[in-house]
Motif scaffolding. Sequence first.
Motif, short mmCIF file in Angstrom:
data_model
loop_
_atom_site.label_atom_id
_atom_site.label_comp_id
_atom_site.label_asym_id
_atom_site.label_seq_id
_atom_site.Cartn_x
_atom_site.Cartn_y
_atom_site.Cartn_z
N GLN A 128 0.82 -1.20 0.00
CA GLN A 128 0.00 0.00 0.00
C GLN A 128 0.86 1.26 0.00
N GLN A 129 0.36 2.24 -0.72
CA GLN A 129 0.97 3.57 -0.73
C GLN A 129 -0.10 4.58 -0.37
N VAL A 130 0.28 5.56 0.44
CA VAL A 130 -0.65 6.58 0.92
C VAL A 130 -0.10 7.95 0.55
N ALA A 131 -0.94 8.77 -0.06
CA ALA A 131 -0.60 10.17 -0.30
C ALA A 131 -1.25 11.01 0.79
N GLU A 132 -0.45 11.58 1.66
CA GLU A 132 -0.95 12.44 2.75
C GLU A 132 -0.09 13.70 2.80
N ILE A 133 -0.68 14.82 2.41
CA ILE A 133 0.10 16.05 2.29
C ILE A 133 0.53 16.60 3.65
N GLY A 150 5.74 -5.27 9.85
CA GLY A 150 5.52 -6.18 8.74
C GLY A 150 4.47 -5.69 7.75
N TRP A 151 3.65 -4.74 8.16
CA TRP A 151 2.70 -4.18 7.21
C TRP A 151 3.43 -3.31 6.19
N GLN A 152 3.15 -3.54 4.93
CA GLN A 152 3.84 -2.83 3.86
C GLN A 152 3.03 -1.59 3.47
N VAL A 153 3.20 -0.53 4.26
CA VAL A 153 2.49 0.73 4.03
C VAL A 153 3.52 1.84 3.94
N LYS A 154 3.53 2.56 2.83
CA LYS A 154 4.41 3.71 2.66
C LYS A 154 3.57 4.97 2.52
N VAL A 155 4.03 6.04 3.13
CA VAL A 155 3.33 7.32 3.07
C VAL A 155 4.20 8.33 2.32
N ARG A 156 3.60 8.99 1.35
CA ARG A 156 4.28 10.07 0.64
C ARG A 156 3.69 11.40 1.10
N GLY A 157 4.53 12.27 1.56
CA GLY A 157 4.08 13.59 1.99
C GLY A 157 3.95 14.52 0.81
N ALA A 158 2.89 14.33 0.04
CA ALA A 158 2.71 15.09 -1.20
C ALA A 158 1.24 15.20 -1.53
N ASP A 159 0.91 16.12 -2.41
CA ASP A 159 -0.46 16.30 -2.88
C ASP A 159 -0.96 15.03 -3.57
N ALA A 160 -2.22 14.70 -3.35
CA ALA A 160 -2.78 13.46 -3.88
C ALA A 160 -2.66 13.39 -5.39
N ARG A 161 -2.96 14.48 -6.08
CA ARG A 161 -2.92 14.44 -7.54
C ARG A 161 -1.49 14.26 -8.05
N SER A 162 -0.52 14.89 -7.39
CA SER A 162 0.86 14.73 -7.84
C SER A 162 1.32 13.29 -7.68
N VAL A 163 0.90 12.62 -6.60
CA VAL A 163 1.24 11.21 -6.42
C VAL A 163 0.55 10.37 -7.47
N LEU A 164 -0.71 10.66 -7.75
CA LEU A 164 -1.45 9.91 -8.76
C LEU A 164 -0.81 10.06 -10.12
N GLU A 165 -0.33 11.25 -10.44
CA GLU A 165 0.31 11.48 -11.73
C GLU A 165 1.57 10.65 -11.90
N ARG A 166 2.25 10.36 -10.78
CA ARG A 166 3.49 9.59 -10.84
C ARG A 166 3.30 8.09 -10.65
N ALA A 177 -9.89 7.37 -3.14
CA ALA A 177 -9.75 8.82 -3.02
C ALA A 177 -10.60 9.31 -1.84
N ASP A 178 -9.93 9.78 -0.81
CA ASP A 178 -10.59 10.28 0.40
C ASP A 178 -9.88 11.59 0.75
N VAL A 179 -9.94 12.53 -0.19
CA VAL A 179 -9.13 13.74 -0.13
C VAL A 179 -10.00 14.91 0.31
N PHE A 180 -9.65 15.51 1.43
CA PHE A 180 -10.38 16.67 1.93
C PHE A 180 -9.40 17.75 2.36
N SER A 181 -9.75 18.99 2.07
CA SER A 181 -9.05 20.16 2.59
C SER A 181 -10.08 20.92 3.41
N GLY A 182 -9.89 20.96 4.72
CA GLY A 182 -10.98 21.38 5.58
C GLY A 182 -12.06 20.32 5.48
#
Length: 312
Positions: A128-133, A150-166, A177-182
Motif C-alpha cells: 500500500q501507498q498513501v498520499a498524505e500532504i 511487517g505491514w507494507q504501508v508507505k506514506v508520501r508527503g505530497a499532494d494526492a494528484r501529484s502522487v497519482l500522476e506519478r 480517493a478520500d481527499v479533503f481540505s478542511g
Amino acid sequence: MAGMGRSNRAGRGTDRSRTAPENDPVATGAGGRTHAQGPLSRPVDSGLAELHPDRDRPAAWSLLIDGAPQSLVDLADPTHLGFEYQRRLGHLIDLVAPAGRPLTVLHLGGGALTLARYVAATRPRSRQQVAEIDTALTELVRAELPLERGWQVKVRGADARSVLERTPEGSVDLVIADVFSGARVPAHCTTVEFTALAARALAPGGWYAVNIADGSALPFARSQVATLGAVFPELCLVADPAVLRGKRFGNLILAAAHTPLPLAELTRKVASDAALGRVEHGRALADFAAGAAPATDATAAPSPAPPPGVFR
C-alpha cells in the motif's frame, strides 16, 4: 477524509522540527498511546489535531482536526471501522478480490491510516501507498498510533494528484480517493482529468472508490457521478437514504470500474450494516445524475462546505 458528524481536514501551516521522508515506510512497533495517557492535542499542517480516547473501546482513539472528527483507530482491532463511510469503503475492499488475496492499493488521503490498517489486517502481504500532504499529521500518527510491524504501508508527503500522476500505469488493484481540505474535497481532485489518472493507474479488473460529501439538492454528488461516468462504464453510489433525499448533509461513496461491479454482494453488505445505506446503480443512478455536467480542470469547484453544527 471527512465523515459528516464524524470526520475531516483544514488548512493552515505550523512549524515542526522534522518531517517524514517522502517514501519512508510508516514507523511501526508494538504498543501505541494508551487511554491512561489521556487526550492529546498538537498543531499539524492542517490545523489542531486531537486524539481522544474512545469511551466504548479500550484501545481505540478518535482523531479530530479543528474539532471535526476525522478517523477512528482501534489499535487492538484494525478491522474495526467506526465511521459509516469507512465501513462502506471496507465493503469495497472486501469485494474487489477474493478474500485474503493481497492487494496493491493507492490511498489518496491518509489521515490516521484507518483504511490502510484494515487492508493490511484483512489481506496480509498487501502493498500500500498513501498520499498524505500533512506530514506533521503523519508524524503524529506514527508516534501515537503506530502500525504493526511487517505491514507494507508507505506514506508520501505530497499532494494526492501529484502522487497519482506519478503512479505507474496498470500498477494498482484499488485506488481510494478520500481527499479533503478542511471539510471540502479540493477542486483539482474532482475532475475528469483526475479520474482519468486514477483509471490509468488501475490494473485490469481494478476499482476506483471515492468518498465525497454533499447535501440538500446534491449538485456536487450529481456532478461527480457524471464525472466518473465520463471515464468508467461501470458505476455505483452508496449513501444513507436521508442524504440521497437531501434531508441531511453527509458522505456518499462512489465506486467505478471498467468491468461489472458485484452489485448484489455490495447491496447485501450495505444492508447488513447497522447504519442505513442504499446502493444506486444503472437507470436509477443515471436518473440521479440527469442533467449534471462532468467537472473538468477548467470548470471544477470544491465540494460544498458543510452547514454549521454538522459535526456537533
